[in-house]
Design an enzyme around this catalytic site. Structure first.
Site, PDB file in Angstrom:
ATOM      1  N   GLU A 106      -8.347  16.464  -5.108  1.00 50.52           N
ATOM      2  CA  GLU A 106      -8.566  15.237  -4.341  1.00 50.52           C
ATOM      3  C   GLU A 106      -9.955  15.302  -3.732  1.00 50.52           C
ATOM      4  O   GLU A 106     -10.175  15.970  -2.717  1.00 50.52           O
ATOM      5  CB  GLU A 106      -7.528  15.073  -3.229  1.00 50.52           C
ATOM      6  CG  GLU A 106      -7.545  13.680  -2.638  1.00 50.52           C
ATOM      7  CD  GLU A 106      -7.863  13.573  -1.151  1.00 50.52           C
ATOM      8  OE1 GLU A 106      -7.983  12.443  -0.667  1.00 50.52           O
ATOM      9  OE2 GLU A 106      -8.004  14.603  -0.472  1.00 50.52           O
ATOM     10  N   ASP A 111      -5.738  19.020  -1.414  1.00 53.63           N
ATOM     11  CA  ASP A 111      -6.248  18.005  -0.492  1.00 53.63           C
ATOM     12  C   ASP A 111      -7.670  18.313  -0.023  1.00 53.63           C
ATOM     13  O   ASP A 111      -8.013  19.471   0.239  1.00 53.63           O
ATOM     14  CB  ASP A 111      -5.301  18.003   0.731  1.00 53.63           C
ATOM     15  CG  ASP A 111      -5.599  16.931   1.734  1.00 53.63           C
ATOM     16  OD1 ASP A 111      -5.376  15.756   1.429  1.00 53.63           O
ATOM     17  OD2 ASP A 111      -6.056  17.276   2.855  1.00 53.63           O
TER      18      ASP A 111
HETATM   19  C1  NOJ Z   1      -6.356  13.139   2.290  1.00 52.12           C
HETATM   20  C2  NOJ Z   1      -4.945  12.653   2.411  1.00 52.12           C
HETATM   21  O1  NOJ Z   1      -4.640  11.824   1.322  1.00 52.12           O
HETATM   22  C3  NOJ Z   1      -4.824  11.931   3.734  1.00 52.12           C
HETATM   23  O2  NOJ Z   1      -3.582  11.300   3.859  1.00 52.12           O
HETATM   24  C4  NOJ Z   1      -5.074  12.895   4.852  1.00 52.12           C
HETATM   25  O3  NOJ Z   1      -5.083  12.197   6.080  1.00 52.12           O
HETATM   26  C5  NOJ Z   1      -6.413  13.626   4.683  1.00 52.12           C
HETATM   27  N1  NOJ Z   1      -6.633  14.081   3.344  1.00 52.12           N
HETATM   28  C6  NOJ Z   1      -6.482  14.827   5.587  1.00 52.12           C
HETATM   29  O4  NOJ Z   1      -5.618  15.819   5.129  1.00 52.12           O
END
Ligand code: NOJ
Length: 523
Positions: free
Chosen positions: A241, A199
């Site tokens: 991501e 993430d």
């Molecule tokens: C990306 C995630 O997909 C999202 O749901 C989250 O709020 C943020 N990162 C922070 O972790």
């Protein structure tokens, strides 16, 4: 590594939303085990589960208070293991979310850090006396946060956070944080998971005078992480991501000598699929692909239409963003931050042909596709729920109470009202249902190696409403043709020969008339 991922289809699963086995109104691992056959039946190979860790759930579990435990709503570590084993027994791989940029403020590290300036944990986070540093850094959760700094009364200092103020950022300048995170990875990999969706990776480091995104220090750390994984868990898949432009994404693959991730989500192409469909004009897709660099051997893009967040419009120009909001978010509540909080089927006006077209399009682009739970049955959303919860409602299994999700009288969020019509059981029987069309698309795709991992080249159609490209591998080639417009179009294909559409099994000649929103995969 065996590179199994190149040939895989992924499915994003929200355990809370899938199946409640205890009757408390919340989905859990034991419940999800009962539903694995559904996932398998789609033609999916790998599941990504959203955060399943202990958490106060102020950001859907992306605020972790214990990296080594399962949220009690979801079950226990044993239940997690049982889920993993049950998935593996069906030939399904499992990757989990690794939230490494930040913790919850409830995490014991942060609690210790704020209480004692001399605690070894103080330096696990990023502090300031003034909260004025890194002023060039944008705010991501614009609707809620006014600053990336928040003052903590207990600590007597400001702490840095790129997301909610309940999610303090970890300090990657502290090598102890690296080791902590590597130990967390080892913990889950030892249990047998197949990898991580990592993430928020662009934000790991902060440097004055920069926008604090994609910094060289971040890449050095990610290379170090990959070295650890390759040395200790060579079969581990890492998915990045990073909601960034294609040229900013390229470094996240790393190089042959210094690899980082095997897969990166292709964020910029996603909104352009919606844009092209609504504008009935393929230009945006061709432009972003022209801007997409070649990626290293052994790596892949990950393509998607929707996920658990808002449909992000960060990777389009302000003018296009405005236009997309006008087109797809007519109600103010449909907007969120820089995006649109709606699900796929309603975005397609609940029109099955549009839904089919955008699915077929995304499934024929280069990259590893990932589906979002519920979109395979054309589930709707609930814009009246706060934050991004409107696209995280219970899965709709049948027409019984709570759509077969739970026996409870109260659920974590209500089931979408149309569940008696839109559910898995009803769609099983109908060969033209969303569910069976999803299966058909994945089945045909699985039979075409060129679609799964072949080369890619646009084909000129002389018509901006008709997108066409070839996917090719060895001797095999497949011509994908999409009529983006809601009117019939006539085009000449690139070779004068008869074609066969592997989706419909019908034959065509090289000058074809395309029905409105037609999709063809020609061989
Ligand atoms: C990306 C995630 O997909 C999202 O749901 C989250 O709020 C943020 N990162 C922070 O972790």
């Amino acid at each position: 590594m065996s590179e199994w991922y190149h040939d895989s289809v992924f499915y994003e699963l929200y355990i809370r939303a899938y199946q409640d086995s205890t009757g408390n109104g919340r989905g859990d691992f034991r419940g999800a085990i009962e539903r694995l056959d559904h996932i398998k039946s789609l033609g999916v190979d790998c599941i990504w589960i959203m955060p399943h860790y202990a958490s106060p759930l102020l950001d859907g579990g992306y605020d972790i208070s214990d990296y080594r435990d399962v949220h009690p709503d979801f079950g226990t570590l044993d239940d997690f293991k049982a889920f993993l084993d049950a998935a593996h027994a069906r030939g399904l791989r499992v990757v989990t979310d690794l939230v490494m940029n930040h913790t919850s403020d409830q995490h014991p590290w942060f609690q210790a850090a704020r209480q004692d300036k001399d605690s070894p944990y103080r330096d696990y986070y990023v502090w300031s006396d003034t909260g004025t540093e890194y002023a060039e850094t944008r705010i991501i959760f614009l609707d809620v946060e006014a600053s990336n700094w928040s003052y903590d009364d207990v600590a007597g200092q400001y702490f840095w956070h790129r997301f909610y103020s309940s999610q303090p950022d970890l300090n990657y300048d502290n090598p102890k944080v690296h080791e902590e995170m590597f130990d967390v990875m080892r913990f889950w990999l030892d249990m047998g998971i197949d990898g991580f969706r990592v993430d928020a990776i662009p934000y790991l480091y902060e440097r004055e005078g920069t926008n604090c995104e994609n910094l060289p220090e971040t890449h050095l750390f990610l290379q170090k992480m990959r070295r650890m994984v390759d040395a200790e868990y060579p079969e581990c898949l890492l998915i990045a991501e990073a909601n960034m432009w294609p040229e900013e994404l390229l470094p996240y693959f790393g190089t042959a000598e210094n690899p980082e991730f095997q897969i990166c989500f292709h964020f910029p192409i996603m909104p352009r699929l919606y844009q092209a469909l609504r504008a009935q004009d393929k230009t945006a897709i061709e432009e972003i692909w022209a801007r997409t660099p070649d990626i290293p051997e052994g790596t892949s893009w990950m393509t998607f239409l929707r996920n658990h967040d808002e449909l992000t419009l960060e990777m389009v120009t302000p003018e296009v963003r405005q236009w997309m909001w006008e087109q797809y978010a007519p109600e103010p509540r449909m907007k969120q931050n820089m995006g649109i909080r709606r699900r796929l089927a309603p975005l397609m006006d609940n029109n099955k042909q549009k839904w089919f077209l955008i699915n077929a399009l995304f499934l024929s682009l280069p990259g590893v596709p990932i589906l979002y739970y519920g979109d395979e049955i054309g589930m709707s959303d609930n814009i009246w729920l706060p934050d991004r919860h409107g696209v995280r409602t219970p899965m709709q299994w049948d027409a019984s109470k709570n759509a077969g999700f739970s026996d409870a009288d109260e659920l974590y969020f209500p089931v979408i009202e149309n569940y008696r019509e839109v559910n898995v059981a009803a769609q099983e029987k109908d060969p033209t249902s969303y569910l069976n069309l999803t299966r058909r698309l994945l089945q045909v795709r699985s039979e075409q190696p060129a679609l799964r991992h072949g080369g890619f080249a646009f084909v000129e159609t002389g018509n901006t409403a008709v997108l066409a490209f070839r996917r090719f591998i060895d001797e095999q080639s497949i011509l994908c043709v999409f009529n983006l417009s809601d009117e019939e179009q006539v085009v000449m294909l690139d070779e004068k020969r008869p074609y066969r559409d592997v989706l419909s099994n019908e034959n065509a000649t090289f000058d074809i008339s395309l029905a409105p929103r037609a999709v063809h995969w020609f061989i």
